[in-house]
Write a protein that holds these residues in place. Structure first.
Motif, PDB file in Angstrom:
ATOM      1  N   THR A 255      11.259   1.189  -1.380  1.00 24.25           N
ATOM      2  CA  THR A 255      10.041   1.716  -2.047  1.00 24.25           C
ATOM      3  C   THR A 255       9.602   3.037  -1.453  1.00 24.25           C
ATOM      4  N   ALA A 256      10.441   3.610  -0.614  1.00 27.07           N
ATOM      5  CA  ALA A 256      10.042   4.894  -0.010  1.00 27.07           C
ATOM      6  C   ALA A 256       9.871   5.978  -1.087  1.00 27.07           C
ATOM      7  N   ALA A 257      10.731   5.943  -2.162  1.00 30.02           N
ATOM      8  CA  ALA A 257      10.650   6.962  -3.247  1.00 30.02           C
ATOM      9  C   ALA A 257       9.776   6.503  -4.400  1.00 30.02           C
ATOM     10  N   LEU A 258       9.177   5.311  -4.278  1.00 27.54           N
ATOM     11  CA  LEU A 258       8.392   4.743  -5.378  1.00 27.54           C
ATOM     12  C   LEU A 258       7.191   5.617  -5.764  1.00 27.54           C
ATOM     13  N   SER A 262       6.930   6.778  -9.490  1.00 27.53           N
ATOM     14  CA  SER A 262       5.807   6.279 -10.310  1.00 27.53           C
ATOM     15  C   SER A 262       5.040   7.446 -10.930  1.00 27.53           C
ATOM     16  N   GLN A 263       5.004   8.616 -10.207  1.00 27.00           N
ATOM     17  CA  GLN A 263       4.365   9.791 -10.796  1.00 27.00           C
ATOM     18  C   GLN A 263       5.167  10.289 -11.987  1.00 27.00           C
ATOM     19  N   GLN A 264       6.493  10.271 -11.790  1.00 23.19           N
ATOM     20  CA  GLN A 264       7.353  10.654 -12.907  1.00 23.19           C
ATOM     21  C   GLN A 264       7.188   9.682 -14.057  1.00 23.19           C
ATOM     22  N   LEU A 366      -0.492   3.049 -11.586  1.00 25.20           N
ATOM     23  CA  LEU A 366       0.583   2.706 -10.658  1.00 25.20           C
ATOM     24  C   LEU A 366       0.913   3.883  -9.768  1.00 25.20           C
ATOM     25  N   ALA A 367       0.969   5.036 -10.389  1.00 27.34           N
ATOM     26  CA  ALA A 367       1.259   6.246  -9.616  1.00 27.34           C
ATOM     27  C   ALA A 367       0.179   6.492  -8.597  1.00 27.34           C
ATOM     28  N   ALA A 368      -1.064   6.164  -8.989  1.00 28.30           N
ATOM     29  CA  ALA A 368      -2.163   6.373  -8.046  1.00 28.30           C
ATOM     30  C   ALA A 368      -2.127   5.335  -6.930  1.00 28.30           C
ATOM     31  N   ALA A 369      -1.702   4.084  -7.245  1.00 31.44           N
ATOM     32  CA  ALA A 369      -1.715   2.995  -6.238  1.00 31.44           C
ATOM     33  C   ALA A 369      -0.442   2.922  -5.431  1.00 31.44           C
ATOM     34  N   ALA A 372      -0.509   3.835  -1.622  1.00 27.60           N
ATOM     35  CA  ALA A 372      -1.159   2.792  -0.805  1.00 27.60           C
ATOM     36  C   ALA A 372      -0.240   1.592  -0.626  1.00 27.60           C
ATOM     37  N   LEU A 373       0.554   1.287  -1.738  1.00 29.95           N
ATOM     38  CA  LEU A 373       1.477   0.141  -1.655  1.00 29.95           C
ATOM     39  C   LEU A 373       2.564   0.395  -0.624  1.00 29.95           C
ATOM     40  N   THR A 374       3.107   1.609  -0.666  1.00 26.61           N
ATOM     41  CA  THR A 374       4.185   1.898   0.301  1.00 26.61           C
ATOM     42  C   THR A 374       3.655   1.899   1.717  1.00 26.61           C
ATOM     43  N   ASP A 375       2.424   2.410   1.875  1.00 25.43           N
ATOM     44  CA  ASP A 375       1.824   2.352   3.217  1.00 25.43           C
ATOM     45  C   ASP A 375       1.640   0.891   3.662  1.00 25.43           C
ATOM     46  N   ALA A 376       1.161   0.040   2.710  1.00 26.73           N
ATOM     47  CA  ALA A 376       0.955  -1.392   3.049  1.00 26.73           C
ATOM     48  C   ALA A 376       2.276  -2.078   3.382  1.00 26.73           C
ATOM     49  N   ILE A 377       3.326  -1.664   2.580  1.00 29.72           N
ATOM     50  CA  ILE A 377       4.644  -2.271   2.863  1.00 29.72           C
ATOM     51  C   ILE A 377       5.113  -1.861   4.250  1.00 29.72           C
ATOM     52  N   SER A 378       4.893  -0.594   4.641  1.00 31.52           N
ATOM     53  CA  SER A 378       5.266  -0.134   5.983  1.00 31.52           C
ATOM     54  C   SER A 378       4.511  -0.905   7.053  1.00 31.52           C
ATOM     55  N   GLN A 379       3.186  -1.046   6.792  1.00 31.64           N
ATOM     56  CA  GLN A 379       2.393  -1.818   7.752  1.00 31.64           C
ATOM     57  C   GLN A 379       2.855  -3.282   7.808  1.00 31.64           C
ATOM     58  N   ALA A 380       3.165  -3.833   6.606  1.00 31.64           N
ATOM     59  CA  ALA A 380       3.631  -5.229   6.567  1.00 31.64           C
ATOM     60  C   ALA A 380       4.963  -5.371   7.292  1.00 31.64           C
ATOM     61  N   ALA A 381       5.853  -4.363   7.133  1.00 31.06           N
ATOM     62  CA  ALA A 381       7.150  -4.425   7.813  1.00 31.06           C
ATOM     63  C   ALA A 381       6.958  -4.380   9.319  1.00 31.06           C
ATOM     64  N   ALA A 382       6.044  -3.468   9.764  1.00 33.20           N
ATOM     65  CA  ALA A 382       5.760  -3.402  11.200  1.00 33.20           C
ATOM     66  C   ALA A 382       5.150  -4.712  11.688  1.00 33.20           C
TER      67      ALA A 382
END
Length: 678
Positions: A255-258, A262-264, A366-369, A372-382
């Protein structure tokens, strides 16, 4: 010629002058010289031992007994010996002087009491240094052989006396120790009773402890089971956390490029939504135009039909038919189908337009959220990584906890086993303590606790446990009385033997007569018997009245002695009559044989076996035994058989004498000139 005349003739010959009378008198006294003089000399030798000089050496230095009493046993023994006057004790300063005196004959023997005599007597109080007390006796058989035997009896008596005194004191201490032991056992019994009570309480406590440890074992087993489940859950958590961390890391990378995508997507969705809206507008317009055209055509047809009907060109029915046909035709024409399809497509296009607008709006959201999702996924992974690390630590800690719980469970089982053993042992110990208390109480009752009087009495018994109750059925009054039967019997034989030295067994006159052989034999024996009767009577009177023999049966003893001289005189007269001078030697040999086999001093059973036969055959042993019974007061049932035996010996002598008479009635050259004459 009668028997009595023959006997009287020989007696007259022996008393016909002064010298023959003196000879008969001397022969009559021969038994006194042997029997009375010997008995007189040995009548009471033990009563005259005080005339014997004995050396006494006292070296004892004394000792202190266990109770602190000063003991001078050596001096006490010496004083006892001197005061007893058994021997004429001479105090000598050194053992060397005493031994020299014994060697030279100055002293009959020497008794030395060593320096450690008292110390050794008290040494049994110390188990590590107990020694026997010694009395050193020096004897010399060259001084006197029998004296050594007497000294042995003396030292035995001294040993017994000292042992009795020391043993009495030791026994008294022992009994005092018994009293102490009794008191100690009573205390021990009380202590054992208290111990039994305490052990009983311990047993109850051990039982309670065992119940507690059983519950502890149950809890430990449950703890191990719970810890096992926790360990399994921690392991599962660790595994799941690892998978979660791995998945989130993959999701993070995916999801790093998500956000850009999503903007596209939002931009494309907006474009689609705009195109769909424009398309929907156009389609809706076409549909509205087609519907308006269709409605205008029918309206114009209706107006035309109305005009035609009104004009009468068409009837109403025809006009209706025309409308019906028109409607039917309008329902199945390509225009109608296209219209219907266009209407349906217009609805779908309208939905597509609405959906595209919604998708465009959602894509925008989705593009706006998405950032935040990728940041949450990073935090969740950590966080998942931290959870995974914590879960691993938790799993390791839980395994350690499980190991500890297992050890706790093992310890609980061991503790429970120990508690069970303790409870069992405490129960056994309680029983043992009660038994010990009971047995100690019984033992205290069995251990004596004597008072002073009892200790004195019992210690005397312990010191001298065996008392000899000597019941003498027949007792000689003295040493001389003990030898009297033997020496009096021996004196009778010797007295008769001496008669043949002066009296003729058979007279030549009698042999020359025509009297029967047996009469000549009896006539030759009677003078011997008469003189021997006088010998026996004088011997009896002198021994009884002069020496004080005091036989139990004096008349019986005298008559028995007469029976003895009857047999002795017949045998001796018969042997000498038959064998002549050599017969005297035979009589002497018989004397010696009977001297050693008759049991006059030692029992005849102690002699060598060949002499047993001599004892059984010759008369002196039977006479000695009979004399003992008559003098000492023994059983008299054997007297008459012995008398009958003596009668038999008398008949044997008479037979030998008769044989001699027959032999000597025939004269030979040896008769006129014998080879030997004594």
């Amino acid at each position: 010629m009668t028997v009595l005349r023959l006997a009287r003739s020989e007696l007259k010959r022996m008393t016909g002058g002064l010298l023959p009378k003196l000879t008969i008198l001397a022969l009559t006294m021969v038994p006194l010289l042997y029997g009375v003089v010997y008995l007189y000399a040995n009548w009471d030798p033990y009563g005259n031992l005080d005339h014997i000089d004995a050396a006494l050496v006292v070296e004892d230095s004394g000792a202190t007994s266990a109770n602190g009493t000063q003991l001078q046993a050596g001096k006490k023994v010496a004083d006892s010996l001197v005061e007893g006057h058994v021997f004429n004790w001479k105090q000598v300063s050194s053992a060397a002087d005493a031994d020299a005196g014994v060697r030279t004959g100055e002293y009959a023997f020497a008794l030395r009491i060593p320096k450690d005599f008292s110390a050794n007597l008290v040494s049994p109080g110390s188990f590590d240094a107990a020694n026997q007390a010694m009395l050193h006796v020096t004897t010399n058989d060259a001084n006197n052989y029998l004296l050594s035997t007497i000294v042995d009896k003396l030292t035995t008596a001294v040993h017994s006396t000292v042992a009795k005194e020391v043993g009495e004191e030791t026994a008294n201490q022992l009994l005092t120790g018994f009293g102490t032991i009794h008191s100690s056992i009573v205390k021990a019994a009380d202590g054992a009773s208290d111990l039994a009570t305490g052990v009983g309480q311990l047993s109850d406590g051990a039982a309670t402890l065992h119940n507690g440890t059983s519950q502890l074992v149950t809890g430990a087993d449950q703890l191990v089971a719970g810890q096992t489940r926790l360990r399994d859950g921690a392991n599962q958590l660790n595994s799941g956390a690892g998978q979660l961390s791995s998945g989130l890391n993959q999701l993070k990378s995916k999801t790093a490029a998500l956000p850009a995508q999503s903007q596209q997507l939002a931009a494309g969705a907006a474009q689609v939504a705009a195109g769909n809206a424009e398309l929907n507008t156009k389609v809706q317009d076409v549909a509205a135009q087609l519907d308006a055209a269709d409605k205008g055509l029918r309206e114009r047809l209706v107006q035309s039909n109305a005009q035609l009907v009104a004009s009468g060109v068409l009837t109403q029915a025809q006009a209706d038919k025309v409308m019906a046909d028109f409607d039917a035709a309008a329902a199945s024409t390509p225009v109608t189908d296209a219209k219907a399809k266009l209407s349906g497509d217009a609805a779908k296009i309208q939905q597509l337009s609405d959906g595209s607008a919604a998708v465009s709006a959602g894509a925008a959201q989705l593009a706006a959220a998405t950032p935040a999702l990728t940041d949450a996924i990073s935090q969740a992974a950590a966080g998942a990584g931290q959870v995974s690390s914590g879960a691993a630590t938790l799993a390791a800690g839980q395994q350690t906890a499980l190991d500890g719980a297992a050890k706790l469970d093992d310890g609980a089982h061991q503790l429970d086993t120990g508690a069970a053993q303790l409870a069992s042992g405490a129960s056994t110990a309680s029983d043992g303590a009660h038994t010990l208390a009971s047995e100690l109480a019984k033992g205290a009752g069995q251990v004596p606790n004597p008072n002073d009087a009892q200790k004195s009495s019992v210690s005397k018994v312990i010191a001298d446990p065996v008392a000899v109750d000597n019941v003498s059925q027949a007792k000689a009054g003295s040493y001389g009385a003990g030898l009297a039967p033997f020496f009096m019997t021996l004196a009778l034989w010797i007295g008769v033997f001496m008669l043949v030295q002066a009296m003729r067994p058979i007279t030549q006159r009698a042999l020359a007569s025509n009297a029967a052989s047996w009469k000549v034999a009896v006539g030759g024996w009677l003078p011997f018997f008469v003189v021997s009767v006088v010998q026996a009577s004088i011997l009896t009177l002198v021994v009884d009245l002069g020496l004080g023999l005091k036989p139990s049966h004096p008349i019986g003893m005298w008559l028995f002695m007469l029976a003895a001289v009857m047999a002795f005189s017949a045998i001796i007269q018969g042997i000498v009559a038959l064998m002549g001078t050599p017969g005297k030697f035979v009589v002497l040999v018989l004397l010696v044989l009977q001297l050693v086999s008759s049991g006059g001093t030692f029992p005849w059973q102690t002699t060598p076996m060949p002499l047993h036969v001599v004892h059984e055959v010759l008369p002196m042993g039977y006479v000695v035994t009979g004399m003992r019974h008559l003098i000492y007061g023994g059983d008299l049932s054997m007297i008459w058989p012995t008398v009958l035996g003596l009668v038999g010996y008398t008949l044997l002598g008479a037979a030998l004498s008769t044989l001699a008479v027959r032999k000597h009635k025939v004269w030979t050259l040896k008769t006129l000139k014998p080879e030997i004459a004594v």
